[in-house]
Design a protein around this motif. Structure first.
Motif, PDB file in Angstrom:
ATOM      1  N   ALA A  14       0.801  -1.223   0.000  1.00  0.00           N
ATOM      2  CA  ALA A  14       0.000   0.000   0.000  1.00  0.00           C
ATOM      3  C   ALA A  14       0.834   1.274   0.000  1.00  0.00           C
ATOM      4  CB  ALA A  14      -0.936   0.006   1.208  1.00  0.00           C
ATOM      5  N   GLY A  15       1.989   1.256   0.654  1.00  0.00           N
ATOM      6  CA  GLY A  15       2.701   2.516   0.810  1.00  0.00           C
ATOM      7  C   GLY A  15       4.191   2.499   0.565  1.00  0.00           C
ATOM      8  N   ARG A  65      -9.731   2.279   3.161  1.00  0.00           N
ATOM      9  CA  ARG A  65     -10.356   2.869   1.976  1.00  0.00           C
ATOM     10  C   ARG A  65      -9.503   2.666   0.726  1.00  0.00           C
ATOM     11  NH1 ARG A  65     -11.398   7.122   5.749  1.00  0.00           N
ATOM     12  NH2 ARG A  65      -9.692   8.288   4.826  1.00  0.00           N
ATOM     13  N   MET A  66      -8.192   2.836   0.872  1.00  0.00           N
ATOM     14  CA  MET A  66      -7.288   2.698  -0.259  1.00  0.00           C
ATOM     15  C   MET A  66      -7.258   1.259  -0.775  1.00  0.00           C
ATOM     16  SD  MET A  66      -3.280   3.741  -0.499  1.00  0.00           S
ATOM     17  CE  MET A  66      -2.705   2.276   0.303  1.00  0.00           C
ATOM     18  N   LEU A  67      -7.248   0.294   0.153  1.00  0.00           N
ATOM     19  CA  LEU A  67      -7.242  -1.106  -0.266  1.00  0.00           C
ATOM     20  C   LEU A  67      -8.493  -1.442  -1.068  1.00  0.00           C
ATOM     21  CD1 LEU A  67      -5.884  -2.688   3.016  1.00  0.00           C
ATOM     22  CD2 LEU A  67      -4.698  -2.619   0.799  1.00  0.00           C
ATOM     23  N   LEU A  68      -9.638  -1.045  -0.566  1.00  0.00           N
ATOM     24  CA  LEU A  68     -10.892  -1.311  -1.279  1.00  0.00           C
ATOM     25  C   LEU A  68     -10.913  -0.611  -2.637  1.00  0.00           C
ATOM     26  CD1 LEU A  68     -13.438  -1.085   1.664  1.00  0.00           C
ATOM     27  CD2 LEU A  68     -12.633  -3.162   0.496  1.00  0.00           C
ATOM     28  N   ALA A  69     -10.429   0.629  -2.681  1.00  0.00           N
ATOM     29  CA  ALA A  69     -10.411   1.384  -3.936  1.00  0.00           C
ATOM     30  C   ALA A  69      -9.484   0.757  -4.971  1.00  0.00           C
ATOM     31  CB  ALA A  69     -10.001   2.833  -3.669  1.00  0.00           C
ATOM     32  N   GLY A  71      -9.018  -2.521  -5.380  1.00  0.00           N
ATOM     33  CA  GLY A  71      -9.437  -3.862  -5.767  1.00  0.00           C
ATOM     34  C   GLY A  71      -9.151  -4.976  -4.783  1.00  0.00           C
ATOM     35  N   TYR A  72      -8.580  -4.647  -3.635  1.00  0.00           N
ATOM     36  CA  TYR A  72      -8.375  -5.674  -2.613  1.00  0.00           C
ATOM     37  C   TYR A  72      -9.738  -6.023  -2.022  1.00  0.00           C
ATOM     38  CZ  TYR A  72      -3.300  -4.998  -2.569  1.00  0.00           C
ATOM     39  OH  TYR A  72      -1.978  -4.934  -2.906  1.00  0.00           O
ATOM     40  N   ARG A  73      -9.883  -7.271  -1.631  1.00  0.00           N
ATOM     41  CA  ARG A  73     -11.139  -7.712  -1.033  1.00  0.00           C
ATOM     42  C   ARG A  73     -10.923  -7.999   0.454  1.00  0.00           C
ATOM     43  NH1 ARG A  73     -12.888 -12.449  -4.873  1.00  0.00           N
ATOM     44  NH2 ARG A  73     -14.560 -12.582  -3.349  1.00  0.00           N
ATOM     45  N   GLU A  74     -11.915  -7.648   1.237  1.00  0.00           N
ATOM     46  CA  GLU A  74     -11.822  -7.862   2.682  1.00  0.00           C
ATOM     47  C   GLU A  74     -12.313  -9.264   3.021  1.00  0.00           C
ATOM     48  OE1 GLU A  74     -13.262  -5.748   6.844  1.00  0.00           O
ATOM     49  OE2 GLU A  74     -13.561  -4.720   4.931  1.00  0.00           O
ATOM     50  N   LEU A  75     -11.514  -9.993   3.802  1.00  0.00           N
ATOM     51  CA  LEU A  75     -11.885 -11.322   4.280  1.00  0.00           C
ATOM     52  C   LEU A  75     -12.341 -11.184   5.729  1.00  0.00           C
ATOM     53  CD1 LEU A  75     -12.020 -14.408   3.934  1.00  0.00           C
ATOM     54  CD2 LEU A  75      -9.627 -14.493   4.679  1.00  0.00           C
ATOM     55  N   PRO A  76     -13.645 -11.222   5.974  1.00  0.00           N
ATOM     56  CA  PRO A  76     -14.138 -11.066   7.345  1.00  0.00           C
ATOM     57  C   PRO A  76     -13.631 -12.186   8.258  1.00  0.00           C
ATOM     58  CG  PRO A  76     -15.924 -10.890   5.753  1.00  0.00           C
ATOM     59  CD  PRO A  76     -14.730 -11.384   5.015  1.00  0.00           C
ATOM     60  N   VAL A  77     -13.523 -11.882   9.519  1.00  0.00           N
ATOM     61  CA  VAL A  77     -13.142 -12.876  10.527  1.00  0.00           C
ATOM     62  C   VAL A  77     -14.409 -13.599  10.973  1.00  0.00           C
ATOM     63  CG1 VAL A  77     -12.133 -13.242  12.809  1.00  0.00           C
ATOM     64  CG2 VAL A  77     -11.199 -11.472  11.307  1.00  0.00           C
ATOM     65  N   THR A  78     -14.348 -14.917  10.987  1.00  0.00           N
ATOM     66  CA  THR A  78     -15.489 -15.719  11.426  1.00  0.00           C
ATOM     67  C   THR A  78     -15.111 -16.518  12.670  1.00  0.00           C
ATOM     68  OG1 THR A  78     -14.891 -17.693  10.156  1.00  0.00           O
ATOM     69  CG2 THR A  78     -16.204 -15.995   9.003  1.00  0.00           C
TER      70      THR A  78
END
Length: 128
Positions: A14-15, A65-69, A71-78
């Motif tokens: 990211a940076g 916000r930058m990750l989502l913008a 194209g990265y996808r969030e993997l929720p914790v279950t």
């Protein structure tokens, strides 16, 4: 292939992409790979930033916000992810890394990391 990025790899992507080795760069740029991040990494950044760790200066809200913008996808914790931590041998003490590994294993993802201790877990972990 689904790739889950360990927190440091995520921060570098990211940076500070210059910190990524050529293998990591190739994996992240491969259009056939889906790139995922975990809320665990944002939690880790939030906590370690509050502790004034120099390697965790990123603003977690901006990072998210930058990750989502990009194209990265969030993997929720279950619950399944958290329970899977129990099956991991105690090679690594960091709870963030252990949960990231459990998430990758439960989902059949590959965890990209620069952490040799995580690499010692073997299957599903790739050192970059």
């Amino acid at each position: 292939m689904n790739l889950l990025l360990d927190t440091h790899v995520l921060l570098w992507a990211a940076g500070q992409p210059e910190k990524l080795n050529p293998t990591a760069q190739a994996l992240l740029l491969n259009a056939g790979h889906d790139l995922f991040f975990s809320p665990v990494s944002l939690w880790e950044v939030s906590i370690k930033r509050a502790l004034d760790r120099p390697d965790f200066r990123a603003d977690p809200r901006r990072l998210w916000r930058m990750l989502l913008a990009n194209g990265y996808r969030e993997l929720p914790v279950t619950s399944e992810h958290t329970i899977a931590v129990d099956a991991l041998p105690p090679l690594h003490k960091d709870p963030f890394d252990r949960l990231l590994l459990a998430q990758a294993r439960v989902e059949g993802f590959e965890l990209l990391t620069a952490d040799d201790t995580l690499v010692a877990y073997g299957d599903g972990v790739r050192r970059v």
